[in-house]
Write a protein that holds these residues in place. Sequence first.
Motif, PDB file in Angstrom:
ATOM      1  N   VAL A   1     -46.232   5.059   2.910  1.00 17.24           N
ATOM      2  CA  VAL A   1     -45.440   3.850   3.104  1.00 17.24           C
ATOM      3  C   VAL A   1     -45.393   3.605   4.611  1.00 17.24           C
ATOM      4  CG1 VAL A   1     -43.232   2.701   2.751  1.00 17.24           C
ATOM      5  CG2 VAL A   1     -44.038   4.390   1.083  1.00 17.24           C
TER       6      VAL A   1
ATOM      7  N   THR B   1     -39.340   1.783  -1.561  1.00 12.10           N
ATOM      8  CA  THR B   1     -40.790   1.798  -1.774  1.00 12.10           C
ATOM      9  C   THR B   1     -41.272   3.231  -1.978  1.00 12.10           C
ATOM     10  OG1 THR B   1     -40.982  -0.129  -0.309  1.00 12.10           O
ATOM     11  CG2 THR B   1     -43.015   1.053  -0.823  1.00 12.10           C
TER      12      THR B   1
ATOM     13  N   LEU C   1     -46.517  -0.138  -5.003  1.00 12.83           N
ATOM     14  CA  LEU C   1     -46.261  -1.552  -5.266  1.00 12.83           C
ATOM     15  C   LEU C   1     -47.513  -2.199  -5.845  1.00 12.83           C
ATOM     16  CD1 LEU C   1     -44.206  -2.776  -2.168  1.00 12.83           C
ATOM     17  CD2 LEU C   1     -43.381  -2.136  -4.431  1.00 12.83           C
TER      18      LEU C   1
END
Length: 511
Positions: free
Chosen positions: A311, A498, A505
């Motif tokens: 991320v 996230t 995602l």
Amino acid sequence: MKFKNQFTLLTITLMLWSVNLMAQEKVDLNMVYKIKSEGIGNSQIQDLSFHLTDYLGPRLSGSTNLRNARNWAVDKFRDWGLSNVRIDSYGDFGRGWNVKKSYIAMKEPYYAQVIGYPKAWTDGTAGLLDTEVMLLEISTADDFVKYKGKLKGKVVITPANLTNNPAFEAEAKRLTDQELEDRKVINIGGGGGRYTPEMLAQLRAERDLDQRLTAFLLEEEVGLRLTGTRGSFGTVFHTRAGSFSKEKNKTVPEMEISSEHHGRIYRLLKNGKSVKIEAEIEVEWLDDDYSGYNVLAEIPGTDKNLKPEIVMLGAHLDSWHAGTGGNDNAAGVAVMMEAIRILKALNYQPKRTIRIALWGEEEQGLFGSRGYVQKYVADRNSKEKKAEWDKISAYYNLDNGSGKIRGIYLEGNDQLVPVFEKWFEPFHDMGAKTITLRNTGSTDHVAFEAVGVPGFQFIQDPIDYGKGYHTNMDVYERMQLSDMTQAAVIIASMIYHTDQRPEKLPRKPWD
């Protein structure tokens, strides 16, 4: 009637799918509370902003100050206990350039200081100039003849279409509810381009004439060229005159001066009055290292299956050279550094690896982020996928000043609407709740979007960003520290959720 029924069924299906997906998304309110408490109660935004602007100064691409900023960021990340902290070369950039001395004043018809700054990558003057100013009025190729042989060592100025109309609107503003609603609307088709063929032809002609003028001034060995800039109240918008190319092409020494001072000199000359200027530019070219660099640091993932995934969050570290790059983009850097500091201070052990990137050379064409993507993620032209392409869940960027976050651009990815609507719920009371499918461009997230990796830029209150960025007045005083605190808290929460999500995602197709 059959079509109407099918359309209604499709609408209901999509609504049920959206509601179901939103129900699956989880918001950890306990963690949100901790993030808010750390980010608001122990905020480092003010200290980070001071160091990035007042202490480190302007951070032009390739300059000594940008090198110093990279080293400062590395030290800060290590102090916070981040891992894999490094200055990473993405490839070639070009020549670095520093201003060692800059001075300009009008001596006749009376003494007056002039607000002006050298254009980036300009050559210096041959010492101190003390000479008359010549007005060059060139509208066609035939006009060059009357100036030939008369300009050596002189200061020259050209007319400029600069007007300073009174400002009847507020100097700064926040987005209204209606403006935020309007951001959700997607315009489809029909509009055509901004420029007519006639306008494009005129722009090309003006560009060609200016290129010819530059070559002419070099041949004539002009001492200094003065250029007026848009803006008012002493604001100087700066650009570049020379090139950072390793080819080392010679340039005319050039200064950009405020529109008010440009107008004064122009009117004096136009009315037949003599004007004398004293000016000097001393510059330093850095030819020891032509590479470009990003600063990278991490909180390593701990889940045995998910820790190879990433991320990312980031902002560009470089700025222009007359101000100190407060809103563009010390603000974004400070917010992203603070967001990862918050997570580290909470001793958060992420599932995936969280990586922060401070990009180099964004102002000259997204060099840092595009170089990173090319090196590690994918080739946007050949579509060759590299090691990190299927590992990055998302990249979050901040580069629209220091105003509050009011929402996020989803770059046309419908699958993300229910996800981000859920994640933004705890921040509605902070004014952040607008989720739009619109695209927004011109900054580092587009490097990731270009290769199919979800990249995001946030909707922000503009405050006075449009009046100050790329100017001598983009400084600490323009930064909204409380708004930046809000932004850091929201981004830390986005990164957390996230990371916690069972799957990466969802992406748009890219093949």
